[in-house]
Write an enzyme that holds these catalytic residues in place. Structure first.
Site, mmCIF file in Angstrom:
data_model
loop_
_atom_site.group_PDB
_atom_site.id
_atom_site.type_symbol
_atom_site.label_atom_id
_atom_site.label_comp_id
_atom_site.label_asym_id
_atom_site.label_seq_id
_atom_site.Cartn_x
_atom_site.Cartn_y
_atom_site.Cartn_z
ATOM 1 C CG ASN A 376 -1.665 1.269 1.426
ATOM 2 O OD1 ASN A 376 -2.150 1.879 0.480
ATOM 3 N ND2 ASN A 376 -1.700 1.748 2.658
ATOM 4 C CD GLU A 377 0.029 6.140 2.998
ATOM 5 O OE1 GLU A 377 0.078 5.924 4.222
ATOM 6 O OE2 GLU A 377 -0.754 6.951 2.492
HETATM 7 O O1 AHR Z 1 -7.148 6.657 4.103
HETATM 8 C C1 AHR Z 1 -6.680 6.430 5.380
HETATM 9 C C2 AHR Z 1 -5.248 5.946 5.389
HETATM 10 O O2 AHR Z 1 -4.433 6.911 4.836
HETATM 11 C C3 AHR Z 1 -4.952 4.743 4.544
HETATM 12 O O3 AHR Z 1 -5.212 3.566 5.203
HETATM 13 C C4 AHR Z 1 -3.502 4.856 4.266
HETATM 14 O O4 AHR Z 1 -3.132 4.249 3.055
HETATM 15 C C5 AHR Z 1 -3.246 6.338 4.339
HETATM 16 O O5 AHR Z 1 -2.244 6.633 5.209
#
Ligand code: AHR
Length: 657
Positions: A376-377
């Protein structure tokens, strides 16, 4: 009609007389520029803010399987007034692990006194919303060990009055599902449910469930109709799911594992929700994931609303804002296998292991999965080396699947630059960028992709939202300034549709009383829901995307913030229309002198507008229509029109060519 046109023309002429403050816009509809992908505007679903359990997943009973860390959470023993709490061990938690190791705890009801009823009361997620005359499906798994116990199901209003009931007279000897239908006599926002045990004997009971019959597409145990409808109305090009940080988990054990979310609901293993205790200012200790909304249901919903499914998978690295736990790089096989098996689950023949499960669950046809996100991130070498292994294995076996890589949590800065370097070498097909920034940033960055290297990877703006205060502040509001600034930014995404292939606002859903993160696109309580100003902006873009961009300029330059004006233009080849989007972020009206090359002598079109004098205004559950869209007509003579672009407004025109 003739009369309306005359009024429109008169309005155009009178405005042209104003003369000053005129902004000239030239659009060339004779030449198309680049394709706008059908995936350009989509949605990003994450189970945050009670978006799944207690939200989209229409189950009304909290902790239905007694698998929360404290098994009685959400439940009360009845009769409540008695202080002899369980003195006779009438209601106990019993281990059924030998029968169902995935869902081991059940309730044992020991009924010693036939004269005295005992029972369980469930509080729901924020109470339970009931609707007058609506029917509810009650079910539970039960077995009778001894004697004869019957159950009465009662729906209660806020003052404890019974507003609907049903009786179950037969408890099976072996574990089976028992069902009843309850009709409700009142509409209430914060109701409760009682299960009253009568008679004498011993039974075991588990997975106590209550669903409205009126779900999305009438599916048993399905999704909340109003919430899916709001998504369907967006006509989203894709749905990204199931997160977000929830994919990564605070630890690897808490990561999202899709295989644990498919198959029979009673065999899906509960997991704590990572947003449960994430923020000290918004603790929700009763937040868990039953996975009743699992990967099959996500795929099915995507199909229902015509959206491309975009699942995101764990790359073996837990959330770097939390534990940063890493699975050894040399041993990523389980993660690789999960990714490969997901393609088989979604697309595989029904004679394959995972294709057979999909078919057993009711969908022999493939789900047509075309894209997968790996991680993801996440950031750093630790991410990219894991991404590489999983992406390579996926591409080797399924070259047709497009792979999405992340760029970390920030839209610029050191981590972002590191990611750009790594990605230039890795060359993924799509790269997921996240922008949680101020409204001003959105206005100032509408040109972000104007000079972007066209030979690089394509962009998936996978999470973005203007933050009225700052990221993760509980005071952020879905106000008009934020929504308008996002609209300004989105004109830049659209102008650069040859680079930006996908985009989605984040997060998607929030329960008005149970949220952890704000702002969010759609808010709901137990009975109703509404789209924010940001939702209206997203809807205007996605319902009016067009298929190809065309040139739109002012004084020969892109319209990207000069005098507070932003614009994009496209053609919808299916309907033969020119679509123009104009945003005025300034506090004074502009007279727009519009010239569209390539239109007939006289043309008419539809104008859809959101205009709001107070940029601080936002919709609420009590007043969901404070900010709304208005429609009118526009007429053009030889492609020309003069009109006023109101302060703080967003206008979309659809004009027949
Ligand atoms: O959208 C909320 C959070 O924001 C998500 O889980 C993450 O990917 C980002 O930090």
């Amino acid at each position: 009609m003739k009369k309306i046109l005359q009024v429109c023309l008169a309005l155009s002429v009178s405005l042209s007389v104003l003369g000053q403050n005129t902004y000239k816009i030239d659009i060339d509809a004779t030449k198309t520029l680049v394709d706008i992908q059908p995936t350009m505007y989509g949605v990003f679903f994450e189970d945050i803010n009670f978006a799944a359990d207690g939200g989209l997943y229409a189950e009304l009973i909290k902790n239905r399987s007694f698998e929360f860390e404290y098994p009685w959470m959400g439940w009360k023993h009845l009769p409540e007034s008695e202080t002899r709490f369980n003195i006779q061990n009438e209601l106990t938690i019993y281990s059924n692990a030998n029968v169902n190791p995935k869902n081991p705890k059940v309730v044992r009801v020991e009924k010693r006194d036939a004269q005295k009823d005992i029972g369980l009361q469930n509080e729901g997620f924020d109470g339970i919303g009931f609707k007058k005359d609506a029917k509810y499906d009650f079910s539970a798994f039960m077995r009778s060990n001894r004697g004869n116990i019957t159950q009465e199901i009662q729906l209660l209003n806020e003052s404890g009055k019974v507003i609907g009931s049903a009786v179950i007279t037969q408890t099976p000897l072996n574990w089976s599902k028992v069902e009843a239908i309850v009709t409700c006599g009142e509409t209430v926002q914060h109701g409760k449910v009682n299960v009253i045990f009568k008679g004498e004997g011993q039974i075991d009971i588990d997975l106590i469930s209550l669903f409205p019959q009126d779900t999305w597409m009438g599916r048993k145990g399905g999704l909340r109709k109003d919430l899916v409808q709001l998504l369907a109305d967006l006509k989203p090009g894709f749905v990204r799911f199931p997160g977000g940080c929830i994919v990564e988990g605070r630890t690897l054990a808490e990561r999202y594992q899709w295989k644990k979310t498919v198959g029979k609901v009673e065999n899906r293993e509960l997991l704590i929700n990572r947003w449960n205790k994430e923020f000290s200012h918004r603790q929700t200790p009763d937040y868990y994931q039953t996975f009743g909304l699992g990967f099959f249901e996500y795929f099915q919903m995507c199909e229902d609303i015509g959206a491309t499914p975009v699942p995101i998978l764990s790359c073996g690295l837990a959330c770097q804002f939390n534990s940063s736990e890493m699975h050894p790089l040399e041993d990523l096989d389980p993660f690789v296998q999960d990714a490969l098996d997901l393609v088989e689950f979604a697309n595989g023949d029904i004679n394959t292991k995972w294709g057979a499960l999909r078919s057993e669950m009711g969908h022999p046809q493939p789900f047509n999965l075309k894209m997968i996100g790996v991680g993801n991130e996440q950031w750093g070498e630790e991410y990219f080396e894991r991404y590489k292994v999983i992406a390579k294995a996926l591409k080797n076996k399924y070259p047709e699947i497009r792979i999405i890589s992340g760029t970390g949590p920030f839209a610029e800065g050191e981590l972002f630059e590191q990611a750009e370097k790594a990605l230039t070498i890795l060359k993924p097909e799509l790269v997921d960028e996240h922008y949680y920034k101020s409204p001003q940033w959105f206005r100032e960055n509408a040109g972000r992709y104007d000079n972007y290297d066209r030979d690089r990877y394509k962009i998936f703006a996978g999470e973005y939202a203007a933050q009225s205060v700052e990221t993760v502040s509980p005071d952020n509001k879905n106000n008009w300034e934020c929504a308008l600034s996002e609209a300004a930014f989105m004109t830049g995404l659209e102008r650069n549709a040859d680079v930006v292939y996908m985009s989605s606002y984040a997060p998607l859903f929030a329960h008005v009383n149970r949220w952890q993160w704000t702002p969010d696109l759609i808010w709901f309580d137990n009975l109703s829901s509404f789209g924010t100003a940001n939702y209206l902006v997203q809807k205007l873009f996605s319902n009016n995307a067009g298929t190809k961009t065309i040139s739109i300029k002012s004084a020969g330059a892109n319209i990207s913030g000069q005098e507070g004006i932003y614009g994009s233009a496209s053609i919808d080849e299916k309907t033969s229309e020119v679509i123009v989007k104009l945003v005025n972020t300034g506090s004074i009206a502009k007279t727009i002198d519009l010239n569209i090359k390539g239109l007939a002598k006289k043309s008419i079109g539809k104008s859809i507008e959101i205009s709001e004098n107070d940029p601080g205004k936002f919709n609420t559950i009590e007043e969901p229509q404070k900010i709304k869209t208005k429609e009118s007509l526009i007429s053009l003579e030889k492609g020309k029109a003069m009109f006023s672009l109101e302060p703080y407004s967003f206008k979309v025109f659809r004009i027949k060519i």
